[in-house]
Scaffold this motif. Structure first.
Motif, mmCIF file in Angstrom:
data_model
loop_
_atom_site.group_PDB
_atom_site.id
_atom_site.type_symbol
_atom_site.label_atom_id
_atom_site.label_comp_id
_atom_site.label_asym_id
_atom_site.label_seq_id
_atom_site.Cartn_x
_atom_site.Cartn_y
_atom_site.Cartn_z
ATOM 1 N N ALA A 1 24.543 -43.342 -24.672
ATOM 2 C CA ALA A 1 25.248 -44.117 -25.809
ATOM 3 C C ALA A 1 25.881 -43.280 -26.703
ATOM 4 C CB ALA A 1 24.008 -44.794 -26.582
ATOM 5 N N ARG A 2 26.774 -43.756 -27.561
ATOM 6 C CA ARG A 2 27.442 -42.929 -28.394
ATOM 7 C C ARG A 2 26.645 -42.311 -29.507
ATOM 8 N NH1 ARG A 2 33.351 -43.968 -29.905
ATOM 9 N NH2 ARG A 2 33.482 -42.575 -31.954
ATOM 10 N N HIS A 3 25.790 -43.152 -29.939
ATOM 11 C CA HIS A 3 24.787 -42.586 -31.160
ATOM 12 C C HIS A 3 23.543 -41.953 -30.330
ATOM 13 C CE1 HIS A 3 27.094 -45.282 -33.574
ATOM 14 N NE2 HIS A 3 27.113 -44.235 -34.304
ATOM 15 N N LYS A 4 23.102 -40.619 -30.615
ATOM 16 C CA LYS A 4 22.111 -39.951 -29.812
ATOM 17 C C LYS A 4 20.993 -39.440 -30.804
ATOM 18 C CE LYS A 4 25.461 -38.512 -26.918
ATOM 19 N NZ LYS A 4 25.390 -39.516 -25.843
ATOM 20 N N THR A 5 19.998 -39.431 -30.534
ATOM 21 C CA THR A 5 18.849 -38.738 -31.076
ATOM 22 C C THR A 5 18.289 -37.465 -30.493
ATOM 23 O OG1 THR A 5 18.034 -40.945 -31.771
ATOM 24 C CG2 THR A 5 16.342 -39.034 -32.072
ATOM 25 N N VAL A 6 18.222 -36.399 -31.276
ATOM 26 C CA VAL A 6 17.828 -35.149 -30.660
ATOM 27 C C VAL A 6 16.577 -34.540 -31.578
ATOM 28 C CG1 VAL A 6 20.199 -34.604 -30.165
ATOM 29 C CG2 VAL A 6 19.333 -33.844 -32.291
ATOM 30 N N GLU A 7 16.022 -33.966 -30.818
ATOM 31 C CA GLU A 7 14.546 -33.223 -31.317
ATOM 32 C C GLU A 7 14.928 -31.532 -31.310
ATOM 33 O OE1 GLU A 7 10.564 -32.386 -29.445
ATOM 34 O OE2 GLU A 7 10.512 -34.414 -30.422
ATOM 35 N N VAL A 8 14.792 -30.792 -32.368
ATOM 36 C CA VAL A 8 14.833 -29.640 -32.266
ATOM 37 C C VAL A 8 13.616 -28.893 -32.763
ATOM 38 C CG1 VAL A 8 15.853 -27.671 -33.802
ATOM 39 C CG2 VAL A 8 17.204 -29.874 -33.575
ATOM 40 N N VAL B 1 27.691 -35.193 -35.440
ATOM 41 C CA VAL B 1 28.008 -34.398 -34.720
ATOM 42 C C VAL B 1 29.130 -34.930 -33.869
ATOM 43 C CG1 VAL B 1 27.494 -32.710 -32.796
ATOM 44 C CG2 VAL B 1 25.872 -32.982 -34.500
ATOM 45 N N ALA B 2 30.379 -34.464 -33.931
ATOM 46 C CA ALA B 2 31.320 -34.772 -32.913
ATOM 47 C C ALA B 2 31.830 -33.810 -31.891
ATOM 48 C CB ALA B 2 32.623 -34.916 -33.857
ATOM 49 N N VAL B 3 31.966 -34.113 -30.814
ATOM 50 C CA VAL B 3 32.375 -33.063 -29.784
ATOM 51 C C VAL B 3 33.584 -33.652 -28.795
ATOM 52 C CG1 VAL B 3 29.835 -32.502 -29.376
ATOM 53 C CG2 VAL B 3 30.640 -34.376 -28.121
ATOM 54 N N THR B 4 34.454 -32.913 -28.422
ATOM 55 C CA THR B 4 35.525 -33.308 -27.441
ATOM 56 C C THR B 4 35.251 -33.479 -26.009
ATOM 57 O OG1 THR B 4 36.388 -30.945 -27.433
ATOM 58 C CG2 THR B 4 36.894 -32.265 -29.433
ATOM 59 N N GLU B 5 34.087 -32.853 -25.674
ATOM 60 C CA GLU B 5 33.859 -32.930 -24.238
ATOM 61 C C GLU B 5 33.936 -34.625 -23.568
ATOM 62 O OE1 GLU B 5 33.651 -30.701 -21.824
ATOM 63 O OE2 GLU B 5 33.746 -29.090 -23.151
ATOM 64 N N PRO B 6 34.466 -35.006 -22.624
ATOM 65 C CA PRO B 6 34.170 -36.406 -22.292
ATOM 66 C C PRO B 6 32.848 -36.648 -21.741
ATOM 67 C CG PRO B 6 35.044 -34.715 -20.465
ATOM 68 C CD PRO B 6 34.885 -34.190 -21.655
ATOM 69 N N PRO B 7 32.418 -38.077 -21.711
ATOM 70 C CA PRO B 7 31.149 -38.265 -21.149
ATOM 71 C C PRO B 7 31.079 -38.550 -20.057
ATOM 72 C CG PRO B 7 32.452 -40.307 -22.246
ATOM 73 C CD PRO B 7 33.354 -39.201 -22.383
ATOM 74 N N VAL B 8 31.427 -37.545 -19.438
ATOM 75 C CA VAL B 8 31.268 -37.478 -17.866
ATOM 76 C C VAL B 8 30.380 -36.523 -17.240
ATOM 77 C CG1 VAL B 8 32.525 -36.884 -15.812
ATOM 78 C CG2 VAL B 8 33.728 -38.122 -17.619
ATOM 79 N N ASP B 9 29.246 -36.767 -16.284
ATOM 80 C CA ASP B 9 28.385 -35.993 -15.751
ATOM 81 C C ASP B 9 27.629 -34.948 -17.009
ATOM 82 O OD1 ASP B 9 29.529 -36.464 -13.271
ATOM 83 O OD2 ASP B 9 30.881 -34.653 -13.348
ATOM 84 N N GLY B 10 27.413 -35.940 -17.979
ATOM 85 C CA GLY B 10 26.414 -35.301 -19.154
ATOM 86 C C GLY B 10 27.177 -34.298 -19.713
ATOM 87 N N ARG B 11 28.423 -33.975 -19.823
ATOM 88 C CA ARG B 11 29.242 -33.025 -20.245
ATOM 89 C C ARG B 11 29.093 -33.069 -22.070
ATOM 90 N NH1 ARG B 11 34.670 -32.511 -17.255
ATOM 91 N NH2 ARG B 11 35.237 -31.805 -19.209
ATOM 92 N N ALA B 12 29.358 -34.381 -22.382
ATOM 93 C CA ALA B 12 29.359 -34.729 -23.655
ATOM 94 C C ALA B 12 27.881 -34.290 -24.406
ATOM 95 C CB ALA B 12 29.699 -36.228 -24.157
#
Length: 74
Positions: free
Chosen positions: A40-47, A2-13
């Motif tokens: 981190a750049r790499h994240k783990t999510v649970e759906v 997954v790639a997003v354009t939000e900056p890693p500021v205040d949890g936005r990314a």
């Protein structure tokens, strides 16, 4: 991936990743939890949801189109 354009500021990314994953799986935003990698750049999510239905979506995503900028079956 997954790639997003939000900056890693205040949890936005992180929130952008959660929204993108929720959209891809067709589940509410609240059904996606970030379980590792919040800073981190790499994240783990649970759906959360029906395991069989989620597996079918995941299988479809993994076997999707290939080409520049995609990961195809990886």
């Amino acid at each position: 991936m997954v790639a997003v354009t939000e900056p890693p500021v205040d949890g936005r990314a992180n929130e952008a990743v959660r929204r993108a994953v929720a959209r891809a799986f067709g589940v509410p935003h609240g059904a996606v939890t970030l379980v590792a990698g919040s800073s981190a750049r790499h994240k783990t999510v649970e759906v959360a949801g029906d395991e069989e239905a989620l597996r079918a979506v995941l299988d479809g995503l993994l076997s999707g189109p290939t080409g520049p900028g995609t990961r195809g079956g990886a």
